[in-house]
Design a protein around this motif. Structure first.
Motif, PDB file in Angstrom:
ATOM      1  N   LEU A  66      64.940  48.578  24.680  1.00 39.89           N
ATOM      2  CA  LEU A  66      66.225  48.791  24.027  1.00 39.89           C
ATOM      3  C   LEU A  66      66.400  47.865  22.823  1.00 39.89           C
ATOM      4  N   VAL A  67      66.011  46.607  22.963  1.00 43.46           N
ATOM      5  CA  VAL A  67      66.128  45.647  21.868  1.00 43.46           C
ATOM      6  C   VAL A  67      65.173  46.009  20.733  1.00 43.46           C
ATOM      7  N   SER A  68      63.974  46.470  21.050  1.00 44.16           N
ATOM      8  CA  SER A  68      63.026  46.884  20.017  1.00 44.16           C
ATOM      9  C   SER A  68      63.544  48.090  19.241  1.00 44.16           C
ATOM     10  N   THR A  69      64.135  49.034  19.950  1.00 44.03           N
ATOM     11  CA  THR A  69      64.730  50.198  19.291  1.00 44.03           C
ATOM     12  C   THR A  69      65.888  49.775  18.397  1.00 44.03           C
ATOM     13  N   LEU A  70      66.689  48.849  18.880  1.00 46.88           N
ATOM     14  CA  LEU A  70      67.796  48.329  18.076  1.00 46.88           C
ATOM     15  C   LEU A  70      67.285  47.665  16.800  1.00 46.88           C
ATOM     16  N   ALA A  71      66.233  46.881  16.910  1.00 49.09           N
ATOM     17  CA  ALA A  71      65.673  46.206  15.738  1.00 49.09           C
ATOM     18  C   ALA A  71      65.163  47.218  14.720  1.00 49.09           C
ATOM     19  N   LEU A  72      64.509  48.252  15.191  1.00 52.44           N
ATOM     20  CA  LEU A  72      64.005  49.285  14.288  1.00 52.44           C
ATOM     21  C   LEU A  72      65.148  50.014  13.588  1.00 52.44           C
ATOM     22  N   ILE A  73      66.195  50.339  14.314  1.00 58.48           N
ATOM     23  CA  ILE A  73      67.344  51.026  13.724  1.00 58.48           C
ATOM     24  C   ILE A  73      68.032  50.138  12.694  1.00 58.48           C
ATOM     25  N   LEU A  74      68.230  48.858  13.023  1.00 52.44           N
ATOM     26  CA  LEU A  74      68.863  47.950  12.061  1.00 52.44           C
ATOM     27  C   LEU A  74      68.003  47.740  10.823  1.00 52.44           C
ATOM     28  N   LEU A  75      66.688  47.682  11.005  1.00 55.17           N
ATOM     29  CA  LEU A  75      65.789  47.527   9.863  1.00 55.17           C
ATOM     30  C   LEU A  75      65.848  48.752   8.955  1.00 55.17           C
ATOM     31  N   LEU A  76      65.798  49.935   9.539  1.00 56.46           N
ATOM     32  CA  LEU A  76      65.883  51.154   8.737  1.00 56.46           C
ATOM     33  C   LEU A  76      67.240  51.291   8.059  1.00 56.46           C
ATOM     34  N   LEU A  77      68.300  50.846   8.723  1.00 54.04           N
ATOM     35  CA  LEU A  77      69.620  50.853   8.113  1.00 54.04           C
ATOM     36  C   LEU A  77      69.658  49.948   6.894  1.00 54.04           C
ATOM     37  N   ASP A  78      69.075  48.763   7.018  1.00 54.26           N
ATOM     38  CA  ASP A  78      69.026  47.851   5.876  1.00 54.26           C
ATOM     39  C   ASP A  78      68.227  48.443   4.726  1.00 54.26           C
ATOM     40  N   LEU A  79      67.105  49.040   5.034  1.00 44.91           N
ATOM     41  CA  LEU A  79      66.232  49.524   3.970  1.00 44.91           C
ATOM     42  C   LEU A  79      66.745  50.788   3.287  1.00 44.91           C
ATOM     43  N   LYS A  88      66.777  36.524   6.784  1.00 44.86           N
ATOM     44  CA  LYS A  88      67.735  35.611   7.411  1.00 44.86           C
ATOM     45  C   LYS A  88      68.976  36.374   7.880  1.00 44.86           C
ATOM     46  N   LYS A  89      69.512  37.225   7.009  1.00 37.72           N
ATOM     47  CA  LYS A  89      70.690  38.020   7.390  1.00 37.72           C
ATOM     48  C   LYS A  89      70.355  39.002   8.506  1.00 37.72           C
ATOM     49  N   PHE A  90      69.169  39.606   8.422  1.00 37.70           N
ATOM     50  CA  PHE A  90      68.760  40.560   9.441  1.00 37.70           C
ATOM     51  C   PHE A  90      68.639  39.887  10.801  1.00 37.70           C
ATOM     52  N   LEU A  91      67.948  38.753  10.865  1.00 35.20           N
ATOM     53  CA  LEU A  91      67.766  38.066  12.139  1.00 35.20           C
ATOM     54  C   LEU A  91      69.080  37.566  12.712  1.00 35.20           C
ATOM     55  N   HIS A  92      69.967  37.089  11.863  1.00 38.30           N
ATOM     56  CA  HIS A  92      71.273  36.624  12.331  1.00 38.30           C
ATOM     57  C   HIS A  92      72.072  37.784  12.924  1.00 38.30           C
ATOM     58  N   PHE A  93      72.141  38.890  12.212  1.00 36.66           N
ATOM     59  CA  PHE A  93      72.891  40.050  12.701  1.00 36.66           C
ATOM     60  C   PHE A  93      72.238  40.647  13.946  1.00 36.66           C
ATOM     61  N   PHE A  94      70.904  40.733  13.936  1.00 38.80           N
ATOM     62  CA  PHE A  94      70.172  41.276  15.075  1.00 38.80           C
ATOM     63  C   PHE A  94      70.405  40.430  16.321  1.00 38.80           C
ATOM     64  N   TRP A  95      70.387  39.110  16.193  1.00 36.85           N
ATOM     65  CA  TRP A  95      70.567  38.254  17.362  1.00 36.85           C
ATOM     66  C   TRP A  95      71.997  38.346  17.902  1.00 36.85           C
ATOM     67  N   ARG A  96      72.965  38.478  17.017  1.00 34.16           N
ATOM     68  CA  ARG A  96      74.352  38.635  17.484  1.00 34.16           C
ATOM     69  C   ARG A  96      74.561  39.980  18.179  1.00 34.16           C
ATOM     70  N   VAL A  97      73.987  41.038  17.645  1.00 31.97           N
ATOM     71  CA  VAL A  97      74.095  42.345  18.302  1.00 31.97           C
ATOM     72  C   VAL A  97      73.349  42.324  19.636  1.00 31.97           C
ATOM     73  N   THR A  98      72.229  41.624  19.685  1.00 35.05           N
ATOM     74  CA  THR A  98      71.491  41.476  20.937  1.00 35.05           C
ATOM     75  C   THR A  98      72.331  40.741  21.974  1.00 35.05           C
ATOM     76  N   PHE A  99      73.090  39.737  21.547  1.00 36.08           N
ATOM     77  CA  PHE A  99      73.971  39.031  22.478  1.00 36.08           C
ATOM     78  C   PHE A  99      75.006  39.980  23.076  1.00 36.08           C
ATOM     79  N   PHE A 100      75.663  40.747  22.239  1.00 40.08           N
ATOM     80  CA  PHE A 100      76.691  41.663  22.749  1.00 40.08           C
ATOM     81  C   PHE A 100      76.087  42.742  23.643  1.00 40.08           C
TER      82      PHE A 100
END
Length: 116
Positions: A66-79, A88-100
Motif C-alpha cells: 500500500l505504501v509503495s503504491t502511494l509513493a508511485l501515485i504521489l510521484l506521478l502526481l508531482d511529475l 525533499k518536498k516529496f519525502l516530507h509529504f510522503f512521510w506525513r501521508v504515510t503517518f496518517f
C-alpha cells in the motif's frame, strides 16, 4: 482481554512518550523532526506485532504494498500535474501521508479486533 487493552492504548502511550521525550531533550530546536515523524515507525511496528499476536498473520507485507503504491501515485502526481519534482518536498509529504495512513490502518485493525 489484556492484549486488546494494550493494542488499544499503544498509540496513545507512544505519542505521549515521544512528546515527553521531545520536550525533555528539546529535539525540535536541533532536528527537523516532529512527533508524528518518529511515531510512524512505532505504529508500523505495532501493526506488525499486534497483527501477528491476534491473527498469526502479519499485515506488514500488505502495508508495504500500500505504501509503495502511494509513493508511485504521489510521484506521478508531482511529475504530471505539477511538472516538477523536489525530493525533499516529496519525502516530507510522503512521510506525513504515510503517518496518517498508518494511523488509519491501526484504528481499523483495532476496530476489527473488537468486533470479532
Amino acid at each position: 482481554m489484556l492484549m486488546k487493552l494494550l493494542i488499544t492504548l499503544y498509540p496513545i502511550i507512544i505519542f505521549t512518550l515521544i512528546a515527553v521525550f521531545f520536550n525533555f531533550f528539546k529535539i525540535r530546536k536541533h532536528l527537523p523532526f516532529n512527533v508524528p515523524d518518529v511515531a510512524t515507525f512505532f505504529l508500523i511496528f505495532g501493526l506488525h506485532y499486534f497483527s501477528r499476536q491476534v491473527t498469526h498473520v502479519s499485515i506488514l507485507p500488505y502495508f508495504l504494498l500500500l505504501v509503495s503504491t502511494l509513493a508511485l501515485i504521489l510521484l506521478l502526481l508531482d511529475l504530471f500535474y505539477y511538472r516538477e519534482f523536489s525530493a525533499k518536498k516529496f519525502l516530507h509529504f510522503f512521510w506525513r501521508v504515510t503517518f496518517f495512513m498508518t494511523l488509519l490502518l491501526y484504528i481499523c485493525m483495532v476496530f476489527v479486533i473488537f468486533t470479532n
